[in-house]
Design a protein around this motif. Structure first.
Motif, short mmCIF file in Angstrom:
data_model
loop_
_atom_site.label_atom_id
_atom_site.label_comp_id
_atom_site.label_asym_id
_atom_site.label_seq_id
_atom_site.Cartn_x
_atom_site.Cartn_y
_atom_site.Cartn_z
N LYS A 53 32.45 69.63 -2.59
CA LYS A 53 33.58 70.57 -2.47
C LYS A 53 34.76 69.90 -1.78
CE LYS A 53 34.71 75.11 -0.57
NZ LYS A 53 34.19 76.26 0.22
N LYS A 54 34.46 69.10 -0.77
CA LYS A 54 35.54 68.41 -0.06
C LYS A 54 36.23 67.39 -0.96
CE LYS A 54 36.38 65.63 4.06
NZ LYS A 54 35.76 64.96 5.23
N ALA A 55 35.47 66.72 -1.82
CA ALA A 55 36.06 65.71 -2.69
C ALA A 55 36.92 66.33 -3.78
CB ALA A 55 34.95 64.87 -3.32
N VAL A 56 36.56 67.53 -4.24
CA VAL A 56 37.29 68.16 -5.35
C VAL A 56 38.47 68.97 -4.84
CG1 VAL A 56 37.11 69.82 -7.23
CG2 VAL A 56 35.26 68.21 -6.82
N SER A 57 38.27 69.74 -3.78
CA SER A 57 39.33 70.63 -3.30
C SER A 57 40.39 69.83 -2.58
CB SER A 57 38.74 71.67 -2.34
OG SER A 57 38.14 71.03 -1.23
N PRO A 58 41.65 70.28 -2.64
CA PRO A 58 42.72 69.57 -1.92
C PRO A 58 42.54 69.69 -0.42
CG PRO A 58 43.54 71.62 -2.83
CD PRO A 58 42.15 71.43 -3.38
N LYS A 59 42.98 68.68 0.28
CA LYS A 59 42.83 68.67 1.73
C LYS A 59 43.82 69.64 2.37
CE LYS A 59 41.24 63.90 1.98
NZ LYS A 59 41.48 62.55 2.57
N LYS A 63 40.81 72.28 8.67
CA LYS A 63 39.62 72.70 7.93
C LYS A 63 38.95 73.91 8.55
CE LYS A 63 36.51 69.46 10.33
NZ LYS A 63 35.58 68.34 10.15
N TYR A 64 39.31 74.26 9.78
CA TYR A 64 38.68 75.41 10.45
C TYR A 64 39.40 76.73 10.17
CZ TYR A 64 36.32 71.72 13.07
OH TYR A 64 35.58 70.61 13.42
N GLU A 65 40.40 76.71 9.30
CA GLU A 65 41.09 77.96 8.95
C GLU A 65 40.16 78.91 8.21
OE1 GLU A 65 44.53 76.93 6.75
OE2 GLU A 65 45.61 76.09 8.48
N ALA A 66 39.23 78.35 7.43
CA ALA A 66 38.27 79.21 6.72
C ALA A 66 37.37 79.95 7.69
CB ALA A 66 37.44 78.36 5.75
N LEU A 67 37.02 79.32 8.80
CA LEU A 67 36.20 79.99 9.81
C LEU A 67 36.98 81.13 10.47
CD1 LEU A 67 33.56 80.07 11.44
CD2 LEU A 67 34.55 78.37 12.98
N THR A 68 38.27 80.94 10.66
CA THR A 68 39.10 82.00 11.24
C THR A 68 39.14 83.22 10.33
OG1 THR A 68 40.47 80.30 12.28
CG2 THR A 68 41.38 82.51 12.18
N GLY A 90 29.08 75.19 5.53
CA GLY A 90 29.41 75.78 4.24
C GLY A 90 30.70 76.57 4.26
N ILE A 91 31.01 77.20 5.40
CA ILE A 91 32.24 78.00 5.49
C ILE A 91 33.47 77.10 5.50
CG2 ILE A 91 33.55 79.54 7.00
CD1 ILE A 91 30.84 80.72 7.89
N ILE A 92 33.43 76.05 6.30
CA ILE A 92 34.61 75.18 6.41
C ILE A 92 34.66 74.14 5.29
CG2 ILE A 92 34.69 75.50 8.91
CD1 ILE A 92 33.46 72.75 9.25
N GLY A 93 33.56 74.01 4.54
CA GLY A 93 33.55 73.05 3.44
C GLY A 93 33.48 71.61 3.89
N ASP A 94 32.95 71.39 5.07
CA ASP A 94 32.83 70.04 5.60
C ASP A 94 31.74 70.05 6.67
OD1 ASP A 94 33.20 67.41 6.08
OD2 ASP A 94 35.17 67.58 7.03
N ASN A 95 31.30 68.88 7.04
CA ASN A 95 30.26 68.77 8.06
C ASN A 95 30.88 68.75 9.45
OD1 ASN A 95 28.11 68.51 6.14
ND2 ASN A 95 28.75 66.40 5.80
N LEU A 96 30.22 69.40 10.38
CA LEU A 96 30.66 69.37 11.77
C LEU A 96 30.47 67.97 12.34
CD1 LEU A 96 29.08 72.72 13.03
CD2 LEU A 96 31.51 72.27 12.73
N PRO A 97 31.26 67.59 13.32
CA PRO A 97 31.07 66.27 13.93
C PRO A 97 29.75 66.19 14.69
CG PRO A 97 32.72 67.52 15.12
CD PRO A 97 32.42 68.30 13.89
N LEU A 98 29.33 64.99 14.99
CA LEU A 98 28.05 64.79 15.68
C LEU A 98 28.06 65.37 17.09
CD1 LEU A 98 27.21 61.14 14.56
CD2 LEU A 98 26.20 63.26 13.72
N THR A 99 29.22 65.41 17.72
CA THR A 99 29.29 65.97 19.07
C THR A 99 28.95 67.45 19.09
OG1 THR A 99 31.67 66.26 18.73
CG2 THR A 99 30.97 64.29 19.91
N PRO A 111 41.24 75.42 24.96
CA PRO A 111 41.73 76.23 23.82
C PRO A 111 42.74 75.52 22.94
CG PRO A 111 41.79 77.48 25.88
CD PRO A 111 41.51 76.06 26.25
N SER A 112 43.26 74.37 23.39
CA SER A 112 44.24 73.65 22.58
C SER A 112 43.61 72.91 21.41
CB SER A 112 45.01 72.65 23.46
OG SER A 112 44.12 71.72 24.05
N ASN A 113 42.28 72.74 21.42
CA ASN A 113 41.62 72.03 20.33
C ASN A 113 41.61 72.89 19.07
OD1 ASN A 113 41.09 69.87 22.00
ND2 ASN A 113 39.10 70.65 22.63
N ALA A 114 41.59 72.22 17.92
CA ALA A 114 41.71 72.93 16.64
C ALA A 114 40.48 73.79 16.37
CB ALA A 114 41.91 71.92 15.51
#
Length: 222
Positions: A53-59, A63-68, A90-99, A111-114
């Motif tokens: 999905k990430k490869a096909v859909s435009p960037k 990416k967290y707007e879908a979660l909002t 699945g909601i954001i269409g990408d994998n969460l970081p390892l952290t 709160p300033s983080n995306a």
């Protein structure tokens, strides 16, 4: 190597022979959650559904707007939402970081983080984080806290909407000459006055001829 493992997307525990590793993110998924390479069409390279999905859909910018938007939708039905990390992928269409899988501080950072803005803007907060079972519990923010967040947004907007004030123009002032320069000028003037006074004063309009003219008019001796 374990005989069984869990699919990172659907969560089913299957034998290791039924799982494949995504060529893009490197995680294990079942065959139902994988597709061939959508960019080249190579059937030997398998991508998970999130990477495809990430490869096909435009960037998008964030990416967290879908979660909002998802939390906005759930706010009309409940005050508490429990989501697994795979569901958030699945909601954001990408994998969460390892952290996000290793530390709870990632979910409760500034709160300033995306990613934190994603649920704060929707009126939610991360109440509980379980790294072992890989899930997070979101809870609605109280009305007072939400009002404070909205006020901060309005204040930031007002600060940005202020009229542009150009910087003050720089006025160039002439520097006063140094004392040494003034002394040199006075010395030159005195020397010029001395040279004038040293010349002999003659009556009438007679002016002495310069030396080079005297040499030209001087008769030659035979």
């Amino acid at each position: 190597m374990p005989l069984k493992d869990e699919c990172k997307l659907c969560g089913r525990v299957l034998p290791y022979s039924y799982l494949r590793r995504c060529q893009r993110c490197g995680k294990l998924f079942c065959l139902d959650c994988m597709v061939p390479d959508v960019l080249t069409g190579d059937t030997r390279r398998l991508f998970c559904l999130n990477c495809a999905k990430k490869a096909v859909s435009p960037k998008s910018k964030n990416k967290y707007e879908a979660l909002t938007s998802y939390l906005h939708f759930r706010a009309a039905f409940t005050d508490i939402v429990r989501l697994s990390f795979a569901q958030i992928d699945g909601i954001i269409g990408d994998n969460l970081p390892l952290t996000a899988y290793r530390s709870e501080e990632w979910w409760r950072k500034y709160p300033s983080n995306a990613h934190v803005k994603a649920w704060l803007n929707a009126g939610w907060e991360a109440k509980e984080v379980n790294l072992k079972e890989a899930y997070v519990v979101f809870q609605k923010v109280k009305a007072q806290q939400r009002m404070s967040v909205e006020r901060e947004k309005k204040e930031k907007g007002r600060q940005l909407q202020k009229p542009f004030t150009p910087p003050p123009s720089r006025i160039f002032t002439r520097q006063k000459p140094s004392k040494t320069k003034i002394a040199k000028l006075y010395a030159r003037l005195k020397n010029i006055e001395r040279m004038r006074t040293a010349q002999p004063k003659l009556r009438g309009n007679f002016k002495p001829k310069p030396v080079h003219e005297k040499r030209l008019l001087k008769p030659k001796r035979e």
